[in-house]
Design a protein around this motif. Structure first.
Motif, PDB file in Angstrom:
ATOM      1  N   TYR A  18     -11.918  31.892  15.081  1.00  0.00           N
ATOM      2  CA  TYR A  18     -10.986  31.205  15.973  1.00  0.00           C
ATOM      3  C   TYR A  18     -10.022  32.204  16.600  1.00  0.00           C
ATOM      4  O   TYR A  18      -9.557  33.136  15.938  1.00  0.00           O
ATOM      5  CB  TYR A  18     -10.142  30.183  15.209  1.00  0.00           C
ATOM      6  N   TYR A  19      -9.689  31.940  17.857  1.00  0.00           N
ATOM      7  CA  TYR A  19      -8.560  32.593  18.516  1.00  0.00           C
ATOM      8  C   TYR A  19      -7.708  31.482  19.129  1.00  0.00           C
ATOM      9  O   TYR A  19      -7.865  31.134  20.302  1.00  0.00           O
ATOM     10  CB  TYR A  19      -9.033  33.574  19.597  1.00  0.00           C
ATOM     11  N   PRO A  20      -6.828  30.863  18.344  1.00  0.00           N
ATOM     12  CA  PRO A  20      -6.045  29.729  18.841  1.00  0.00           C
ATOM     13  C   PRO A  20      -5.059  30.152  19.923  1.00  0.00           C
ATOM     14  O   PRO A  20      -4.523  31.266  19.892  1.00  0.00           O
ATOM     15  CB  PRO A  20      -5.318  29.229  17.588  1.00  0.00           C
ATOM     16  N   LYS A  21      -4.836  29.242  20.901  1.00  0.00           N
ATOM     17  CA  LYS A  21      -3.888  29.498  21.993  1.00  0.00           C
ATOM     18  C   LYS A  21      -4.144  30.868  22.625  1.00  0.00           C
ATOM     19  O   LYS A  21      -3.226  31.631  22.933  1.00  0.00           O
ATOM     20  CB  LYS A  21      -2.452  29.438  21.482  1.00  0.00           C
ATOM     21  N   ALA A  22      -5.409  31.182  22.840  1.00  0.00           N
ATOM     22  CA  ALA A  22      -5.794  32.507  23.321  1.00  0.00           C
ATOM     23  C   ALA A  22      -5.349  32.730  24.765  1.00  0.00           C
ATOM     24  O   ALA A  22      -5.559  31.877  25.636  1.00  0.00           O
ATOM     25  CB  ALA A  22      -7.302  32.692  23.210  1.00  0.00           C
ATOM     26  N   TYR A  60      -8.575  27.750  23.773  1.00  0.00           N
ATOM     27  CA  TYR A  60      -8.824  28.654  22.647  1.00  0.00           C
ATOM     28  C   TYR A  60     -10.268  29.150  22.686  1.00  0.00           C
ATOM     29  O   TYR A  60     -11.131  28.570  23.373  1.00  0.00           O
ATOM     30  CB  TYR A  60      -8.534  27.977  21.305  1.00  0.00           C
TER      31      TYR A  60
END
Length: 211
Positions: A18-22, A60
């Motif tokens: 995951y890369y949240p709020k990317a 994301y």
């Protein structure tokens, strides 16, 4: 017809990244890393990747898949993704069937969606990747609860057979690129179907123009 079964598989490593709020920069780095990685990585692992713009979680990046190696060996495969800022990587070493069921549970029983794309036979240039990132970061179309750019790895054993040696032709492709929209109220079907087709067409035009 005769079928040759592959060796029995006991446990595999389930991979989620995951890369949240990317940011756009992270999304660009993720796509560029993935397209190089999928062409060079060991055949014992494969990950699909997505850029999502959702009603609940915003934008994301996400990837998931299966490694036929243990967690320690899998971590070595994933080093390029650990190097991208904000990476959250989850690895579970479990029975193959349990992992397959976990992946299956991520799909809803029913939804309204449009999904279309192309086979990709080369590395996309930086400007082309930016065009894909821009697709996800624009406002979702009316009624859409999710828009996405999806990438599914090919390569591996698929390329061991010539394009014309079986019914499946696209064996020299590195991966499949798909653009998607999901909506809940089917009154928005035409608008979202048209949006996906238009976006794909614009992307293909920009490719040809080298923009």
């Amino acid at each position: 017809m005769k079928f040759k079964l592959p060796p029995k598989v006991d446990k595999v490593t389930y991979v989620q990244i995951y890369y949240p709020k990317a940011s756009k920069k992270i999304q660009h780095e993720f796509l560029n890393t993935w397209q190089t990685w999928i062409d060079e990585v060991d055949e014992n692992i494969n990950l699909n990747g997505e850029l999502y713009n959702t009603l609940d979680d915003g934008v994301y990046a996400y990837a998931r898949g299966i490694s036929y190696k243990n967690i320690e060996e899998t971590q070595k495969f994933l080093e390029p993704f650990y190097n991208i800022q904000g990476a959250k990587i989850y690895l579970e070493y479990e029975l193959f069937l349990e992992v397959v069921n976990k992946i299956a549970s991520g799909y809803t029983p029913y939804e309204h969606f449009k999904l279309t794309g192309r086979f990709v036979n080369r590395y996309y240039k930086s400007r082309e990747i930016s065009n894909l990132v821009d697709i996800v970061n624009q406002n979702r179309h009316k009624g859409s609860i999710l828009t996405a750019v999806n990438i599914y790895g090919l390569g591996g054993k698929v390329k061991d057979i010539g394009n014309c040696d079986s019914a499946y032709y696209y064996r020299d492709a590195n991966y499949i690129l798909l653009i998607q929209s999901i909506w809940e109220d089917n009154v928005y079907k035409k608008e979202n179907v048209d949006w996906v087709l238009e976006i794909l067409n614009i992307f293909m035009i920009l490719q040809k123009a080298h923009i």
